[in-house]
Write an enzyme that holds these catalytic residues in place. Structure first.
Site, PDB file in Angstrom:
ATOM      1  N   ASN A 184      -6.812   8.734   1.717  1.00 17.43           N
ATOM      2  CA  ASN A 184      -6.783   7.886   0.541  1.00 17.43           C
ATOM      3  C   ASN A 184      -8.165   7.447   0.202  1.00 17.43           C
ATOM      4  O   ASN A 184      -8.683   7.054   1.089  1.00 17.43           O
ATOM      5  CB  ASN A 184      -5.701   6.713   1.060  1.00 17.43           C
ATOM      6  CG  ASN A 184      -5.601   5.655  -0.293  1.00 17.43           C
ATOM      7  OD1 ASN A 184      -4.836   5.888  -1.226  1.00 17.43           O
ATOM      8  ND2 ASN A 184      -6.495   4.721  -0.184  1.00 17.43           N
ATOM      9  N   ILE A 198     -10.885   1.409  -4.097  1.00 13.60           N
ATOM     10  CA  ILE A 198     -11.971   0.823  -4.368  1.00 13.60           C
ATOM     11  C   ILE A 198     -11.475  -0.572  -3.961  1.00 13.60           C
ATOM     12  O   ILE A 198     -10.872  -1.189  -4.892  1.00 13.60           O
ATOM     13  CB  ILE A 198     -12.738   1.026  -5.841  1.00 13.60           C
ATOM     14  CG1 ILE A 198     -13.313   2.370  -5.819  1.00 13.60           C
ATOM     15  CG2 ILE A 198     -13.455  -0.279  -6.103  1.00 13.60           C
ATOM     16  CD1 ILE A 198     -13.551   2.518  -7.259  1.00 13.60           C
ATOM     17  N   ARG A 248     -13.084  -4.569  -2.961  1.00 14.77           N
ATOM     18  CA  ARG A 248     -14.447  -5.399  -2.934  1.00 14.77           C
ATOM     19  C   ARG A 248     -14.558  -5.934  -1.396  1.00 14.77           C
ATOM     20  O   ARG A 248     -13.626  -6.077  -0.616  1.00 14.77           O
ATOM     21  CB  ARG A 248     -14.368  -6.594  -3.833  1.00 14.77           C
ATOM     22  CG  ARG A 248     -13.431  -7.628  -3.270  1.00 14.77           C
ATOM     23  CD  ARG A 248     -13.521  -8.845  -4.459  1.00 14.77           C
ATOM     24  NE  ARG A 248     -12.680  -9.914  -3.921  1.00 14.77           N
ATOM     25  CZ  ARG A 248     -12.334 -10.999  -4.725  1.00 14.77           C
ATOM     26  NH1 ARG A 248     -12.533 -10.930  -5.990  1.00 14.77           N
ATOM     27  NH2 ARG A 248     -11.703 -12.154  -4.040  1.00 14.77           N
ATOM     28  N   ARG A 269     -11.276  -6.428   1.298  1.00 14.25           N
ATOM     29  CA  ARG A 269     -10.116  -7.144   0.530  1.00 14.25           C
ATOM     30  C   ARG A 269      -9.386  -6.218  -0.127  1.00 14.25           C
ATOM     31  O   ARG A 269      -9.419  -5.581  -1.249  1.00 14.25           O
ATOM     32  CB  ARG A 269     -10.649  -8.168  -0.361  1.00 14.25           C
ATOM     33  CG  ARG A 269      -9.542  -9.016  -1.198  1.00 14.25           C
ATOM     34  CD  ARG A 269     -10.068  -9.427  -2.469  1.00 14.25           C
ATOM     35  NE  ARG A 269      -9.245 -10.040  -3.478  1.00 14.25           N
ATOM     36  CZ  ARG A 269      -8.516  -9.251  -4.053  1.00 14.25           C
ATOM     37  NH1 ARG A 269      -8.718  -7.935  -4.298  1.00 14.25           N
ATOM     38  NH2 ARG A 269      -7.599  -9.870  -5.206  1.00 14.25           N
ATOM     39  N   TRP A 270      -8.150  -5.899   0.571  1.00 18.71           N
ATOM     40  CA  TRP A 270      -7.354  -4.927   0.150  1.00 18.71           C
ATOM     41  C   TRP A 270      -5.888  -5.526  -0.043  1.00 18.71           C
ATOM     42  O   TRP A 270      -5.648  -6.199   0.829  1.00 18.71           O
ATOM     43  CB  TRP A 270      -7.283  -3.453   0.763  1.00 18.71           C
ATOM     44  CG  TRP A 270      -6.993  -3.486   2.273  1.00 18.71           C
ATOM     45  CD1 TRP A 270      -6.407  -4.477   3.242  1.00 18.71           C
ATOM     46  CD2 TRP A 270      -7.488  -2.486   3.018  1.00 18.71           C
ATOM     47  NE1 TRP A 270      -6.367  -3.952   4.228  1.00 18.71           N
ATOM     48  CE2 TRP A 270      -7.179  -2.869   4.358  1.00 18.71           C
ATOM     49  CE3 TRP A 270      -8.187  -1.542   2.909  1.00 18.71           C
ATOM     50  CZ2 TRP A 270      -7.264  -1.998   5.475  1.00 18.71           C
ATOM     51  CZ3 TRP A 270      -8.522  -0.554   4.141  1.00 18.71           C
ATOM     52  CH2 TRP A 270      -7.989  -1.011   5.414  1.00 18.71           C
ATOM     53  N   LEU A 271      -5.238  -5.139  -1.213  1.00 22.64           N
ATOM     54  CA  LEU A 271      -3.938  -5.896  -1.251  1.00 22.64           C
ATOM     55  C   LEU A 271      -2.811  -5.031  -0.695  1.00 22.64           C
ATOM     56  O   LEU A 271      -3.128  -3.842  -0.436  1.00 22.64           O
ATOM     57  CB  LEU A 271      -3.476  -6.198  -2.722  1.00 22.64           C
ATOM     58  CG  LEU A 271      -4.614  -6.819  -3.688  1.00 22.64           C
ATOM     59  CD1 LEU A 271      -3.671  -6.892  -5.022  1.00 22.64           C
ATOM     60  CD2 LEU A 271      -4.699  -8.193  -3.012  1.00 22.64           C
ATOM     61  N   ARG A 310      -1.660  -1.405  -1.711  1.00 23.20           N
ATOM     62  CA  ARG A 310      -2.556  -0.402  -2.057  1.00 23.20           C
ATOM     63  C   ARG A 310      -2.730   0.519  -0.763  1.00 23.20           C
ATOM     64  O   ARG A 310      -2.528   0.201   0.283  1.00 23.20           O
ATOM     65  CB  ARG A 310      -4.153  -0.969  -2.055  1.00 23.20           C
ATOM     66  CG  ARG A 310      -4.219  -2.089  -3.297  1.00 23.20           C
ATOM     67  CD  ARG A 310      -4.063  -1.372  -4.752  1.00 23.20           C
ATOM     68  NE  ARG A 310      -4.359  -2.205  -5.886  1.00 23.20           N
ATOM     69  CZ  ARG A 310      -4.034  -1.819  -7.172  1.00 23.20           C
ATOM     70  NH1 ARG A 310      -3.370  -0.868  -7.280  1.00 23.20           N
ATOM     71  NH2 ARG A 310      -4.293  -2.547  -7.949  1.00 23.20           N
ATOM     72  N   GLU A 364      -7.494  12.421  -4.343  1.00 18.29           N
ATOM     73  CA  GLU A 364      -8.577  12.187  -5.440  1.00 18.29           C
ATOM     74  C   GLU A 364      -9.748  13.122  -5.381  1.00 18.29           C
ATOM     75  O   GLU A 364     -10.194  13.325  -6.394  1.00 18.29           O
ATOM     76  CB  GLU A 364      -8.997  10.414  -4.990  1.00 18.29           C
ATOM     77  CG  GLU A 364      -7.880   9.617  -5.301  1.00 18.29           C
ATOM     78  CD  GLU A 364      -7.064   9.274  -4.265  1.00 18.29           C
ATOM     79  OE1 GLU A 364      -6.362   8.230  -4.193  1.00 18.29           O
ATOM     80  OE2 GLU A 364      -7.135  10.102  -3.134  1.00 18.29           O
ATOM     81  N   ASP A 388     -13.950 -13.403 -10.670  1.00 14.64           N
ATOM     82  CA  ASP A 388     -13.127 -11.917 -10.805  1.00 14.64           C
ATOM     83  C   ASP A 388     -12.794 -11.595 -12.134  1.00 14.64           C
ATOM     84  O   ASP A 388     -13.106 -12.316 -13.154  1.00 14.64           O
ATOM     85  CB  ASP A 388     -11.632 -11.808  -9.968  1.00 14.64           C
ATOM     86  CG  ASP A 388     -10.793 -12.742 -10.220  1.00 14.64           C
ATOM     87  OD1 ASP A 388     -10.536 -12.936 -11.382  1.00 14.64           O
ATOM     88  OD2 ASP A 388     -10.103 -13.284  -9.610  1.00 14.64           O
TER      89      ASP A 388
END
EC number: 4.1.1.98
Length: 492
Positions: A175, A178, A180, A192-194, A197, A241, A290
């Site tokens: 995977n 992007i 931050r 910082r990934w939700l 994701r 990707e 943001d």
């Protein structure tokens, strides 16, 4: 070199410079706030990409505003202009649901698409430019990178364009996302990934399958534009990707295995960060300004420990800032909007146009125009927009209009809302749906409501009243006045 043929980021910068789309800044400028100020002014004026060759305190140049105009986004996707991105969308729609040729003529028509698919596999290299210089162990020092601090109240310098590479324990495909990353030490970043994701899902699967084991992660900085854009485009789940980047570029994506793990990274990237996430190691992230134009709240996210930094000779650090639109994500949204349209039209042929206004923070509000065919049709389309592509999971407002309305003209859209809507009848409210974590207006973090506005003409069954007929000018009168308009000399 043309827009269809660039090999890496440096090739692309040469292409931009040849077309007057790159400005080299030799004056010393501070990555702390100053680069953001210059990049923001430049983007708002529709200006070029910026290469800061002498950032204060650092030996590495900073690239900013790379995708600051829709034209440069299109160039990065191998197209000459934004309108050509519809063809990229058609290709994605084909790959999402490929149809076998119906006969020889249909096969001939589909040959260009099948030919492009040949560029999908990646090309694995033994050695690569991104590994020309290697730092490991105590030599790892992220503070040597000119990581920008974008806004006065930001918590710390922030990596913004890092292409994070992960793989779940049961998956063959990697995977790319992007996310931050806040700098908190010489070898530490906050990832910082939700939770929904791809990277976070890979991590959760890893924790379940291999509890207590370190999760391998690599981050590419300064990858070629096709690979970067592949990570923010709605590629089908069956397509990697890297494969999509090969389609955009017209050549297979070259990758190389990392030194410390089995992940494969773009071979021509400027900088690679290799490392791991220790299960349970978390840190408070933020606040940061943001893309909404506000500072977000502080929350805990996993810590990424960097064990190796590999890079090219004379590496370039690629960065951006996010703030109230217009910013680079908003410009990306405008360009990618053209990719979305054919994908939606394949699923819903009645859709005429689809528009994400940049002032709506790229994705929080959508306007759809359609050829309405029956009562309730507009509500079916708005539900489809929310559910068909995961990119629209966080779209709070969907406005649906007839095809006589220009989705990209607020004058038209507001006219339709105010003349074709009854607020009680034509407003759809859906509660307890996924919402962007950064949306502080939602009552609960990550959970909020959505609103659909049916601004279409109402059909029998939707109203009992006689519906208004739009005023249409008499074409013969218009033609007669056109013929004498200059003679009238009203504005002379």
């Amino acid at each position: 070199m043309d827009a269809m043929k660039y090999h890496d980021l440096r090739d692309f910068l040469t292409l931009l410079e040849q077309q007057g789309e790159l400005k080299r800044i030799t004056l010393p400028v501070d990555p702390h706030l100053e680069i953001t100020e210059i990049a923001d002014r430049t983007l708002r004026a529709g200006g070029p990409a910026l290469l800061f060759e002498n950032p204060k305190g650092y030996a590495m140049p900073v690239l900013c505003n790379l995708f600051g105009t829709p034209k440069r986004v299109a160039m990065g996707m191998g197209q000459d202009d934004v309108s050509a991105l519809r063809e990229v969308g058609k290709l994605l729609a084909f790959l999402k649901e490929p149809e076998p040729p119906k006969g020889f003529r249909d096969l001939f028509d589909k040959l260009p698409q099948f030919k492009q698919v040949l560029n999908m596999p990646t090309k694995r290299l033994r050695g690569a430019p991104c590994q020309q210089k290697i730092a490991s162990g105590d030599d790892v020092d992220l503070t040597r990178l000119p990581v920008m601090t974008c806004w006065p109240d930001d918590a710390a310098p922030l990596i913004t364009w890092g292409l994070t590479v992960t793989r779940g324990p049961h998956k063959e495909r990697q995977n790319l996302g992007i996310y931050r990353q806040q700098l908190i030490g010489k070898n530490k970043l906050i990832m910082r990934w939700l939770s929904h994701r791809g990277g976070a899902l890979d991590f959760q699967e890893w924790l379940a399958a291999r509890p207590g084991e370190r999760f391998p992660v690599s981050v590419a900085l300064g990858a070629d534009p096709a690979t970067i854009l592949g990570a923010v485009t709605p590629v089908p789940d069956t397509l990697s990707e890297y494969a999509f980047a090969g389609l955009l570029r017209g050549t297979k994506t070259e990758v190389v295995k990392c030194l410390s793990n089995d992940l494969e990274v773009p071979a021509s990237a400027e900088i690679i960060l290799e490392g791991y996430i220790e299960p349970g190691e978390m840190a408070p992230e933020g606040p940061y300004g943001d893309h909404t134009g506000y500072y977000n709240e502080v929350d805990n996210f996993p810590v990424f420990t960097v064990t190796h930094i590999t890079q090219r000779e004379d590496a370039i650090y690629h960065s951006t800032y996010t703030g109230r639109p217009p910013d680079e994500p908003a410009v990306l949204g405008v360009a990618l909007n053209e990719v979305f349209v054919p994908i939606l039209q394949k699923q819903f042929p009645e859709i005429v146009d689809f528009y994400l206004p940049p002032e709506g923070c790229s994705y929080r509000l959508a306007v759809v125009t359609m050829k309405k065919q029956y009562a309730g049709h507009a509500k079916r389309v708005m539900m489809g927009v929310w559910s068909f592509l995961r990119q629209f999971m966080y779209t709070k407002f969907v406005i649906v209009c007839d095809d006589d309305v220009n989705a990209r003209d607020w004058n038209d859209v507001i006219w339709a809302i105010t003349t074709r809507m009854d607020p009680a009848r034509d407003t759809v409210l859906v509660e307890n749906t996924p919402i962007d974590y950064l949306d502080f207006a939602s009552p609960v973090s990550g959970l909020g409501s959505k609103m659909g506005l049916d601004a279409t003409n109402k059909w029998p069954g939707e109203t009992q009243r006689e519906w208004g007929r739009p005023i249409v000018k008499d074409p013969e009168v218009t033609a007669r006045i056109d013929a004498i308009w200059d003679e009238l000399a009203i504005f002379k």
